[in-house]
Design an enzyme around this catalytic site. Sequence first.
Site, PDB file in Angstrom:
ATOM      1  CB  CYS A   1      -1.422  -0.104   0.999  1.00  0.00           C
ATOM      2  SG  CYS A   1      -2.295   0.817   1.301  1.00  0.00           S
ATOM      3  N   PRO A   2       0.801   2.254  -0.906  1.00  0.00           N
ATOM      4  CG  PRO A   2       0.770   4.621  -1.457  1.00  0.00           C
ATOM      5  CD  PRO A   2       1.597   3.929  -0.613  1.00  0.00           C
TER       6      PRO A   2
END
Length: 75
Positions: free
Chosen positions: A14-15
């Site tokens: 992430c992201p």
Amino acid sequence: MKSDKVLDAKGLACPMPIVRTKKAMNELESGQILEVHATDKGAKNDLTAWSKSGGHDLLEQTDEGDILKFWIQKG
């Protein structure tokens, strides 16, 4: 499920799965389907929320071992 484009986001934290998904969606026409493969467990919540907020439809989501697969139709 048939898709118009497949995005391999396996191994990304992430992201990055969301960043790559957004970029890939920008290349599709409304109504086309993007298939996303990810291994980051956070992608399940992230892609669900992102799809809703972006006006896209999360058509299906499956877990195949360590790989999460998503089919998102561009709104």
